[in-house]
Scaffold this motif. Structure first.
Motif: not given
Length: 413
Positions: A79-80, A87-95, A180-185, A196-200
């Motif tokens: 996803w990165l 798209g989804d890559h943009e949504q998650t790469r900030i982390f 937090s649950n989405v990312l930590i768990e 969990r991309i949609e929730q992220i």
């Protein structure tokens, strides 16, 4: 790397009592190659001496791009992979731009921007407010004679504090628990994160909206100060700002939720130690350090990779290998802690690794300590007859390889 035996650090059943298994690994093969959930292979570092050395060793990097080939990176982080495609890559790469995922010099620059807000002296100014919140939460449940210690106390206390520090509206606080649950768990399992991309994405969008609102209506809070720094342009990019706010929100409450609930559970499991603390509240500081060691809030340190071929503890670790420092094992190492399996709220020599070591030592450690001290001291003072409302084996531990925390904690008093 040949296929290694499967080991699920995220298993809730393991988290209830992982220490016998970790003792076996420390004894038989303390730097232990395993296959983790998501078919990722990694080295478990389980002895205290090795763990402390690994946490300080800057050859074990936080930014996977410095250790992995393009092919390895694409396989582990699909996803990165294509950062410029949106798209989804943009949504998650900030982390990947936060303090937990960068190395010097970026880490040094980013940490310096928030260090001042989390020094022991600055955190001590929050003592009175933390006590007020603690009292209000206990006022709300005391007449009931029962509560879920996680939902009614351990979670809302640190969440209220960190959102007030940042200047986040009260009505938005409950959203963060879900995110937090989405990312930590999902931690430690690339496939879970991808699922969990949609929730992220929703979390990411909220952070941008929050920052834009705060730009228009700045206040005397940490988020406004960070935005002001970002607008200068040479110290903090927008991506880094979003990643920083995300880290402060999640790390700013997750550690303390688990410290309060795990510490309280340890006392209920050891009535003699509970009695000692009730009779001598001045022991609260050493008690908190012992809770952090005995059944701390984190199972492992945050992820690392070998940036070069390394001989470590007699094992040949290759560039790109995934490194898992098992804090829960190191903190029960008999070579470091006398009677490591015993809970002792009076323990004097307690150089535990619950907050890490080296340049990535937990930024929020002073805040977590203060919140834990006030919360557990006040809880015992006001509810001295606190006890479990269910059988211990009915307690459910949250998944994810990073944390050790209860899903729910029913108590009566």
């Amino acid at each position: 790397m040949s296929q290694a035996p499967y080991f699920d650090l995220s298993s809730p059943s393991l988290k209830a009592d992982p220490y016998k298994e970790f003792e076996r690994i420390r004894t038989e093969d303390p730097i232990h190659l395993v296959t983790l959930p998501g078919q990722r292979q990694g080295w478990l570092i389980t002895r205290y001496e090795d763990a402390e050395r690994a946490l300080r060793d800057q050859r074990f990097v936080k930014d996977a791009r410095k250790a992995l080939s393009l092919e390895q990176f694409a396989r582990q982080f699909p996803w990165l992979r294509d950062q410029d495609q949106g798209g989804d890559h943009e949504q998650t790469r900030i982390f990947g731009r936060g303090l937990l995922n960068v190395d010097p010099p970026d880490h040094t620059r980013l940490r310096a921007l928030v260090n001042i807000a989390f020094t022991p002296r600055m955190i001590e100014r929050w003592s009175e407010r933390i006590q007020e919140i603690t009292n209000a939460l206990l006022d709300a449940v005391q007449a009931r004679g029962e509560m879920d210690l996680v939902d009614d106390f351990a979670f809302p206390l640190p969440m209220t504090v960190i959102t007030e520090m940042l200047g986040i509206p009260q009505e938005d606080r409950t959203k963060f628990r879900q995110w937090s649950n989405v990312l930590i768990e999902g931690s430690g399992n690339p496939k879970e994160i991808q699922n969990r991309i949609e929730q992220i994405r929703a979390y990411h969008n909220y952070l941008y909206e929050l920052i834009n609102r705060k730009r228009k209506q700045p206040a005397d809070d940490l988020l406004s100060h960070l935005i002001e720094t970002e607008e200068v342009g040479d110290k903090l990019t927008e991506e880094e700002l979003v990643a920083m706010v995300s880290l402060l929100l999640i790390a700013g409450h997750e550690t303390t939720v688990n410290l309060i609930s795990n510490g309280t559970l340890a006392l209920l499991q050891h009535p003699d130690q509970k009695e000692k603390l009730l009779n001598d509240p001045s022991l609260i500081k050493s008690a908190i350090e012992e809770f952090l060691r005995y059944h701390g809030p984190l199972m492992t340190a945050t992820q690392r990779w070998a940036s070069e071929d390394i001989e470590f503890g007699g094992k040949q670790i290759q560039r790109g290998d995934y490194i898992v420092v098992v804090l829960a094992s190191a903190n029960h190492d008999h070579q470091e802690f006398e009677h490591a399996e015993v809970l002792d709220v009076t323990r004097k020599e307690n150089a535990h690794l619950a907050f890490g070591k080296g340049i990535h030592y937990c930024l929020g450690a002073p805040l977590a300590r203060l919140e834990g001290q006030i919360a557990i001291r006040t809880l015992l003072q006001r509810l001295p007859n606190l006890h479990l409302a269910v059988a211990e084996e009915e307690l459910v531990w949250r998944p994810g390889s990073l944390i050790m925390g209860l899903r729910a904690f029913p108590v009566e008093f």
